[in-house]
Design a protein around this motif. Structure first.
Motif: not given
Ligand code: NDP
Length: 475
Positions: A32, A13, A37
């Motif tokens: 990130n 996203m 990434k």
């Molecule tokens: P994810 O929900 O899979 O999250 C991954 C991201 O979160 C990575 O950039 C990861 O960083 C980061 N992250 C995870 N834990 C931490 C932490 N403790 N500290 C800092 N960064 C962290 O990604 P999506 O792109 O799928 O979704 C992002 C958001 O958007 C979520 O809240 C989701 O619910 C929402 N959303 C998603 C949709 C979809 O279709 N996927 C649609 C609408 C909303 P790293 O690379 O370092 O692991």
């Protein structure tokens, strides 16, 4: 410092939204947790526009113009809190933190209050549209302080989907309202998907259609009142042939639906608000039932008690299913909008249902021609007691009602589960009923708990002395 916006969290996203901003001419600071990434995004799509690569939060914040605007797109829950804390420590009063993840609205209320106490503007923004929407124009539902929308709104509106020249983004209301509305959007999405699933099930089990035949029906439906993203992708999924077996893909996918939680949140919130969102609830429960694989395996072979024959007039029953789907969909939306009205009253948000229908017309998963009708209904009467009572929908149901009943009857006779069709119809019958059995419920409550009741012919509360002489007293 020259970036107009920063995006942290560059998974599916975040990276697509960052590209969307860049393609609209904004300079975007990228961050990130793990640099991999960020670099992957720059390597694959660095040419999309003007990006600033940053490694640390301090570097990221320093790259931003004031007032700074940061969009967080990380995993919802604790990771969001951790990232907010890091950012808040590096930012200054007047800066804006936007959480674009799927946060629970009560978390957003809490976070907004905590940030406001530190002089920071916190905007909980619901974003819908998945990967494709994030890149090419999502629907965006930003809450938070109105002042922050003045500097943020135009940027968000420029990257949002546009329908008839209107952006699918508007300031929703204070604190958690944006995420609340996004949550109900997702709940409606669950209901919509369940209803489509029930229609598919009927074609397969009542009419004996194969996946390709059903795909053709959905393709056809997508040219009429039911035109929507979900109906369109239904046809695409049903048309997909599995490379490995040569069968329709849908026939080799395990029939156990998963969920990430926003549907469940919607129903929990509706229970607290006392709003019957039966369509959404049935959809959440239907996914749960599908996922109870051990129980389902053990229950195979239970008595079916099937009565009646399969429909023989295929064209007639196809149209009946379409009508049942449309009417049930009206109910699901009506219930979702009731929940929004109740949330608005509970939290003093002053939400405008017509605005929501307007921004849901494009970008988001529930985008549909239908939303235009909802927008018009609320324009004509912003205080509609129920969407079902808007003239357009009232008539649509009037036209559909016979078919709707027939579909539920046939499904019941054939033993085909249609929880959302059936409960939507029951809700409709309950809503329009002259008299509900609740009178008996009140009598029972008074009997065992002296909970009192009201009378149809007098003011006040009454109690019958059930364990005494059974005379009535004023309570
Ligand atoms: P994810 O929900 O899979 O999250 C991954 C991201 O979160 C990575 O950039 C990861 O960083 C980061 N992250 C995870 N834990 C931490 C932490 N403790 N500290 C800092 N960064 C962290 O990604 P999506 O792109 O799928 O979704 C992002 C958001 O958007 C979520 O809240 C989701 O619910 C929402 N959303 C998603 C949709 C979809 O279709 N996927 C649609 C609408 C909303 P790293 O690379 O370092 O692991």
């Amino acid at each position: 410092a020259r970036a107009q916006i920063g995006v942290t969290g560059l998974a599916v996203m975040g990276s697509n939204i960052a590209r969307n901003f860049a393609r609209h001419g904004y300079t975007v600071a990228l961050h990130n947790r793990s640099i991999a990434k960020t670099d992957a995004l720059l390597e694959a799509h660095g040419g999309d526009g003007d990006f600033i690569r940053t490694e640390t939060v301090e570097e990221f914040v320093a790259a931003l113009e004031k007032p700074r605007r940061v969009l967080i797109m990380v995993k919802a829950g604790d990771p969001t809190d951790a990232v907010i804390e890091e950012l808040a420590n590096a930012m200054e009063p007047g800066d804006i933190i936007i959480d674009g993840g799927n946060a629970l609205y009560t978390d957003t209320i809490r976070r907004e209050a905590a940030m406001a106490a530190r002089g920071l503007n916190f905007v909980g923004a619901g974003i819908s549209g998945g990967e494709e929407g994030a890149l090419n124009g999502p629907a965006i539902m930003p809450g938070g302080p109105k002042e922050s929308y003045e500097s943020l709104g135009p940027m968000l509106e420029s990257i949002a989907a546009q329908v008839d020249g209107t952006p699918c983004c508007t300031h929703i209301g204070p604190d958690g309202s944006g995420h609340f509305v996004k949550m109900v959007h997702n709940g409606i999405e669950y209901a919509d998907m369940q209803l489509i699933g029930e229609a598919y099930n009927l074609f397969r089990d009542a009419l004996g259609f194969d996946a390709k035949q059903i795909a053709d029906v959905f393709t056809q439906w997508n040219t009429g009142d039911l035109e929507s993203y979900l109906v369109e992708i239904t046809a695409e999924v049903l048309n997909q042939v599995d490379a490995k077996t040569g069968k329709p893909l849908v026939d080799v996918i395990v029939d156990a639906a998963e969920q990430k939680g926003t549907g469940r949140w919607t129903v929990k919130s509706a229970l607290d608000l006392g709003i019957p969102v039966t369509g959404i609830a049935e959809a959440v429960f239907a996914r749960a039932l599908s996922g109870s694989r051990t129980q389902r395996a053990a229950a195979k072979g239970l008595a079916s008690g099937v009565l009646g024959e399969k429909p023989t007039d295929v064209a007639e029953f196809t149209e009946a299913i379409r009508q049942a789907l449309y009417a049930s969909k009206i109910v699901a939306y009506a219930q979702g909008f009731d929940q929004i009205a109740a949330g608005s009253a509970e939290y003093d948000w002053d939400l405008h249902p017509g605005d929501l229908a307007t921004i849901w017309r494009g970008g988001c998963i529930i985008r549909a021609r239908f939303l235009n009708r909802i927008k018009e209904a609320y324009e004509a009467d912003p205080t509609l007691p129920s969407l079902i009572l808007a003239p357009y929908f009232r008539e649509a149901i009037e036209q559909a009602i016979d078919s709707w009943r027939r579909v539920v009857v046939v499904a019941t006779q054939l033993g085909i589960p249609v929880p959302a069709f059936a409960s939507s119809l029951s809700y409709y019958d309950g809503l329009r009923a002259e008299r509900l059995p609740a009178a008996l419920t009140q009598g029972q409550r008074d009997f065992f708990g002296a909970h009192t009741y009201e009378r149809i012919d007098a003011e006040g509360k009454y109690h019958t002395l059930w364990s005494g002489d059974r005379s009535e007293v004023s309570a």
